[in-house]
Design a protein around this motif. Structure first.
Motif, mmCIF file in Angstrom:
data_model
loop_
_atom_site.group_PDB
_atom_site.id
_atom_site.type_symbol
_atom_site.label_atom_id
_atom_site.label_comp_id
_atom_site.label_asym_id
_atom_site.label_seq_id
_atom_site.Cartn_x
_atom_site.Cartn_y
_atom_site.Cartn_z
ATOM 1 N N VAL A 5 0.850 -1.185 0.000
ATOM 2 C CA VAL A 5 0.000 0.000 0.000
ATOM 3 C C VAL A 5 0.885 1.234 0.000
ATOM 4 C CG1 VAL A 5 -1.786 1.293 1.193
ATOM 5 C CG2 VAL A 5 -1.836 -1.216 1.217
ATOM 6 N N GLU A 6 0.727 2.054 -1.036
ATOM 7 C CA GLU A 6 1.494 3.285 -1.156
ATOM 8 C C GLU A 6 0.726 4.466 -0.567
ATOM 9 O OE1 GLU A 6 2.055 1.028 -5.175
ATOM 10 O OE2 GLU A 6 0.468 1.412 -3.709
ATOM 11 N N SER A 7 1.466 5.466 -0.159
ATOM 12 C CA SER A 7 0.885 6.722 0.307
ATOM 13 C C SER A 7 1.899 7.825 0.118
ATOM 14 C CB SER A 7 0.468 6.620 1.780
ATOM 15 O OG SER A 7 1.597 6.365 2.597
ATOM 16 N N GLY A 8 1.431 9.065 0.259
ATOM 17 C CA GLY A 8 2.346 10.199 0.213
ATOM 18 C C GLY A 8 2.285 11.020 -1.049
ATOM 19 N N GLY A 9 1.519 10.565 -2.040
ATOM 20 C CA GLY A 9 1.407 11.345 -3.258
ATOM 21 C C GLY A 9 0.592 12.606 -3.035
ATOM 22 N N GLY A 10 0.583 13.453 -4.058
ATOM 23 C CA GLY A 10 -0.182 14.692 -3.949
ATOM 24 C C GLY A 10 0.223 15.669 -5.014
ATOM 25 N N LEU A 11 -0.238 16.898 -4.825
ATOM 26 C CA LEU A 11 0.064 17.994 -5.746
ATOM 27 C C LEU A 11 1.226 18.804 -5.189
ATOM 28 C CD1 LEU A 11 -0.588 19.891 -8.135
ATOM 29 C CD2 LEU A 11 -2.238 21.034 -6.612
ATOM 30 N N VAL A 12 2.230 19.029 -6.006
ATOM 31 C CA VAL A 12 3.391 19.793 -5.572
ATOM 32 C C VAL A 12 3.828 20.714 -6.701
ATOM 33 C CG1 VAL A 12 5.002 17.984 -6.316
ATOM 34 C CG2 VAL A 12 5.683 19.590 -4.520
ATOM 35 N N GLN A 13 4.374 21.847 -6.346
ATOM 36 C CA GLN A 13 4.867 22.783 -7.350
ATOM 37 C C GLN A 13 6.211 22.319 -7.903
ATOM 38 O OE1 GLN A 13 5.005 26.631 -5.477
ATOM 39 N NE2 GLN A 13 2.825 26.998 -5.824
ATOM 40 N N PRO A 14 6.549 22.721 -9.109
ATOM 41 C CA PRO A 14 7.876 22.406 -9.638
ATOM 42 C C PRO A 14 8.962 22.863 -8.671
ATOM 43 C CG PRO A 14 6.490 23.299 -11.363
ATOM 44 C CD PRO A 14 5.717 23.451 -10.089
ATOM 45 N N GLY A 16 9.497 21.327 -5.900
ATOM 46 C CA GLY A 16 9.092 20.870 -4.575
ATOM 47 C C GLY A 16 9.492 19.435 -4.295
ATOM 48 N N SER A 17 9.089 18.956 -3.125
ATOM 49 C CA SER A 17 9.472 17.613 -2.665
ATOM 50 C C SER A 17 8.266 16.852 -2.151
ATOM 51 C CB SER A 17 10.511 17.731 -1.541
ATOM 52 O OG SER A 17 11.693 18.347 -1.987
ATOM 53 N N LEU A 18 8.383 15.553 -2.218
ATOM 54 C CA LEU A 18 7.410 14.644 -1.635
ATOM 55 C C LEU A 18 8.160 13.431 -1.113
ATOM 56 C CD1 LEU A 18 4.469 14.462 -4.236
ATOM 57 C CD2 LEU A 18 4.347 15.444 -1.944
ATOM 58 N N LYS A 19 7.554 12.749 -0.148
ATOM 59 C CA LYS A 19 8.096 11.478 0.304
ATOM 60 C C LYS A 19 7.002 10.433 0.209
ATOM 61 C CE LYS A 19 10.777 9.121 3.861
ATOM 62 N NZ LYS A 19 11.488 9.243 5.166
ATOM 63 N N LEU A 20 7.248 9.439 -0.619
ATOM 64 C CA LEU A 20 6.310 8.348 -0.788
ATOM 65 C C LEU A 20 6.670 7.203 0.153
ATOM 66 C CD1 LEU A 20 6.085 8.211 -4.690
ATOM 67 C CD2 LEU A 20 4.869 9.701 -3.082
ATOM 68 N N SER A 21 5.640 6.539 0.652
ATOM 69 C CA SER A 21 5.836 5.394 1.534
ATOM 70 C C SER A 21 5.087 4.194 0.990
ATOM 71 C CB SER A 21 5.319 5.710 2.943
ATOM 72 O OG SER A 21 6.014 6.796 3.508
ATOM 73 N N CYS A 22 5.635 3.029 1.246
ATOM 74 C CA CYS A 22 5.014 1.775 0.836
ATOM 75 C C CYS A 22 5.122 0.821 2.009
ATOM 76 C CB CYS A 22 5.715 1.211 -0.386
ATOM 77 S SG CYS A 22 5.197 -0.455 -0.869
ATOM 78 N N VAL A 23 3.980 0.354 2.484
ATOM 79 C CA VAL A 23 3.974 -0.593 3.592
ATOM 80 C C VAL A 23 3.553 -1.957 3.071
ATOM 81 C CG1 VAL A 23 1.619 0.044 4.254
ATOM 82 C CG2 VAL A 23 3.122 -1.069 5.919
ATOM 83 N N ALA A 24 4.264 -2.973 3.530
ATOM 84 C CA ALA A 24 3.993 -4.337 3.104
ATOM 85 C C ALA A 24 3.322 -5.110 4.227
ATOM 86 C CB ALA A 24 5.283 -5.032 2.697
#
Length: 128
Positions: A5-14, A16-24
């Motif tokens: 299951v992934e999470s952490g996506g979204g809308l970000v400006q050029p 910018g940063s995001l951190k995606l997570s994946c739990v097993a």
């Protein structure tokens, strides 16, 4: 059966940063050697962004993300992460977490073909 299951996506400006997570869940990540993050843009196939070996010693990055993205894992928490920095419009898409096997990794490397289990994906949109 492994569930991702992934999470952490979204809308970000050029830029910018995001951190995606994946739990097993279902089995522990120790039972799968490599894990990866793959991006799928509209109308295109899933492309590898980054992969990491079972204990995190070896990593692979696509040329387009080298120096900007960082993959990591915490096997004690059954988690895999992707830190996305300096995001660009072309980084947008659905990001999938994938789990391979040692055999498929040896045969196909960090590619979608090697993945045996997929998450449902998380959307990343880069726009001003």
């Amino acid at each position: 059966q492994l569930q991702l299951v992934e999470s952490g996506g979204g809308l970000v400006q050029p830029g910018g940063s995001l951190k995606l997570s994946c739990v097993a869940s279902g089995v522990t990540l120790d039972e799968y050697r490599p894990m990866g993050w793959f991006r799928q843009a509209p109308g295109k196939g899933r492309e590898a962004n980054a992969c990491i070996s079972s204990v995190g010693v070896t990593t692979y990055y696509a040329e387009s993300v080298k120096g900007r993205f960082t993959i990591s894992r915490d096997n004690a928490k059954n988690m895999v992460y992707l830190q996305l920095n300096s995001l660009q419009a072309e980084d947008a898409g659905v990001y999938y977490c994938g789990a391979a096997s040692s055999r498929s990794w040896a045969t196909s490397g960090c590619t979608a073909v090697a993945v045996r289990d997929w998450g449902q994906g998380t959307q990343v949109t880069v726009s001003s």
